[in-house]
Write an enzyme that holds these catalytic residues in place. Sequence first.
Site, PDB file in Angstrom:
ATOM      1  N   LYS A 244      44.131  42.842  27.362  1.00 10.40           N
ATOM      2  CA  LYS A 244      43.121  42.536  28.505  1.00 10.40           C
ATOM      3  C   LYS A 244      43.935  42.227  29.924  1.00 10.40           C
ATOM      4  O   LYS A 244      44.963  41.579  29.528  1.00 10.40           O
ATOM      5  CB  LYS A 244      42.378  41.024  28.253  1.00 10.40           C
ATOM      6  CG  LYS A 244      41.377  41.107  26.695  1.00 10.40           C
ATOM      7  CD  LYS A 244      40.166  42.072  27.071  1.00 10.40           C
ATOM      8  CE  LYS A 244      39.139  40.887  27.707  1.00 10.40           C
ATOM      9  NZ  LYS A 244      37.924  41.687  27.956  1.00 10.40           N
TER      10      LYS A 244
ATOM     11  N   ARG B 143      41.310  36.761  22.621  1.00 11.67           N
ATOM     12  CA  ARG B 143      41.309  37.997  23.528  1.00 11.67           C
ATOM     13  C   ARG B 143      42.236  38.742  23.295  1.00 11.67           C
ATOM     14  O   ARG B 143      43.552  38.526  22.883  1.00 11.67           O
ATOM     15  CB  ARG B 143      41.367  37.457  24.840  1.00 11.67           C
ATOM     16  CG  ARG B 143      40.171  36.646  25.466  1.00 11.67           C
ATOM     17  CD  ARG B 143      40.349  35.941  26.695  1.00 11.67           C
ATOM     18  NE  ARG B 143      40.651  37.118  27.854  1.00 11.67           N
ATOM     19  CZ  ARG B 143      39.654  37.516  28.652  1.00 11.67           C
ATOM     20  NH1 ARG B 143      38.485  37.086  28.254  1.00 11.67           N
ATOM     21  NH2 ARG B 143      39.883  38.290  29.725  1.00 11.67           N
TER      22      ARG B 143
ATOM     23  N   GLU C 284      41.258  33.895  38.136  1.00 17.07           N
ATOM     24  CA  GLU C 284      39.764  33.909  38.489  1.00 17.07           C
ATOM     25  C   GLU C 284      39.388  32.930  39.276  1.00 17.07           C
ATOM     26  O   GLU C 284      39.772  31.765  39.225  1.00 17.07           O
ATOM     27  CB  GLU C 284      38.958  33.817  37.072  1.00 17.07           C
ATOM     28  CG  GLU C 284      39.252  35.243  36.142  1.00 17.07           C
ATOM     29  CD  GLU C 284      38.567  35.181  34.794  1.00 17.07           C
ATOM     30  OE1 GLU C 284      37.999  34.207  34.543  1.00 17.07           O
ATOM     31  OE2 GLU C 284      38.496  36.339  34.389  1.00 17.07           O
TER      32      GLU C 284
ATOM     33  N   CYS D 287      32.196  36.521  27.337  1.00 15.38           N
ATOM     34  CA  CYS D 287      31.797  36.219  28.679  1.00 15.38           C
ATOM     35  C   CYS D 287      31.511  37.607  29.053  1.00 15.38           C
ATOM     36  O   CYS D 287      31.776  38.757  29.001  1.00 15.38           O
ATOM     37  CB  CYS D 287      33.080  35.795  29.259  1.00 15.38           C
ATOM     38  SG  CYS D 287      33.762  34.455  28.898  1.00 15.38           S
ATOM     39  N   SER D 288      30.136  37.328  29.965  1.00 11.90           N
ATOM     40  CA  SER D 288      29.728  38.529  30.493  1.00 11.90           C
ATOM     41  C   SER D 288      29.126  38.218  32.141  1.00 11.90           C
ATOM     42  O   SER D 288      29.192  37.072  32.635  1.00 11.90           O
ATOM     43  CB  SER D 288      28.435  38.688  29.709  1.00 11.90           C
ATOM     44  OG  SER D 288      27.282  37.823  30.092  1.00 11.90           O
TER      45      SER D 288
ATOM     46  N   GLU E 175      35.236  32.033  40.052  1.00 14.80           N
ATOM     47  CA  GLU E 175      34.182  32.786  39.827  1.00 14.80           C
ATOM     48  C   GLU E 175      32.949  31.716  39.489  1.00 14.80           C
ATOM     49  O   GLU E 175      33.474  30.383  39.025  1.00 14.80           O
ATOM     50  CB  GLU E 175      34.069  33.652  38.892  1.00 14.80           C
ATOM     51  CG  GLU E 175      34.376  33.701  37.512  1.00 14.80           C
ATOM     52  CD  GLU E 175      34.556  34.579  36.569  1.00 14.80           C
ATOM     53  OE1 GLU E 175      34.680  35.692  36.738  1.00 14.80           O
ATOM     54  OE2 GLU E 175      34.772  34.235  35.350  1.00 14.80           O
TER      55      GLU E 175
END
Length: 159
Positions: free
Chosen positions: A10, A6, A77, A22-23, A79
Amino acid sequence: MFLQRRSSQKVTYPDYYTNACCSHPLYIDEKPEEIITAARRRMNHELGIPLDQLDPELFTFMTRVHYHDPGDGVWGEHEIDHILFFQSDVKVKPNSDEISEYCFVPKAEFNSFLPTLEGPITPWFNMIRRHRLKLWWDNLHRIKELAEPEKIQKFVDKK
């Protein structure tokens, strides 16, 4: 296996190594075709793969994974990630705002390659690596049979 690092720009997990990309679907819609549309959009944006090379029929929606990681204490995160496999020979032209480097790692070299990385692995990819990657990778020839898109996996690592 396609691995990327990454970009240092970011917000979350800069300079970490991770999976291809990742989406997230634009809408709260769990239809497989919407999840694949989101993945195609993100692969085009992050990896520069032209949309006409991202045939929706070549995607396998494997499962969903619930995870939580506090990150750096400011950004983290919590999620549910949608895990998809895409198998094809495509042209890659990474977006430098997203990816600082990338490589393809053969299965036979993967475990010995990881310790050579110059940075950490993202928590979601590390979790998938520990719990499902070997099973999936060993069964690419029948990957659709292993798909469980209706499930949400929650992997617990014993400390």
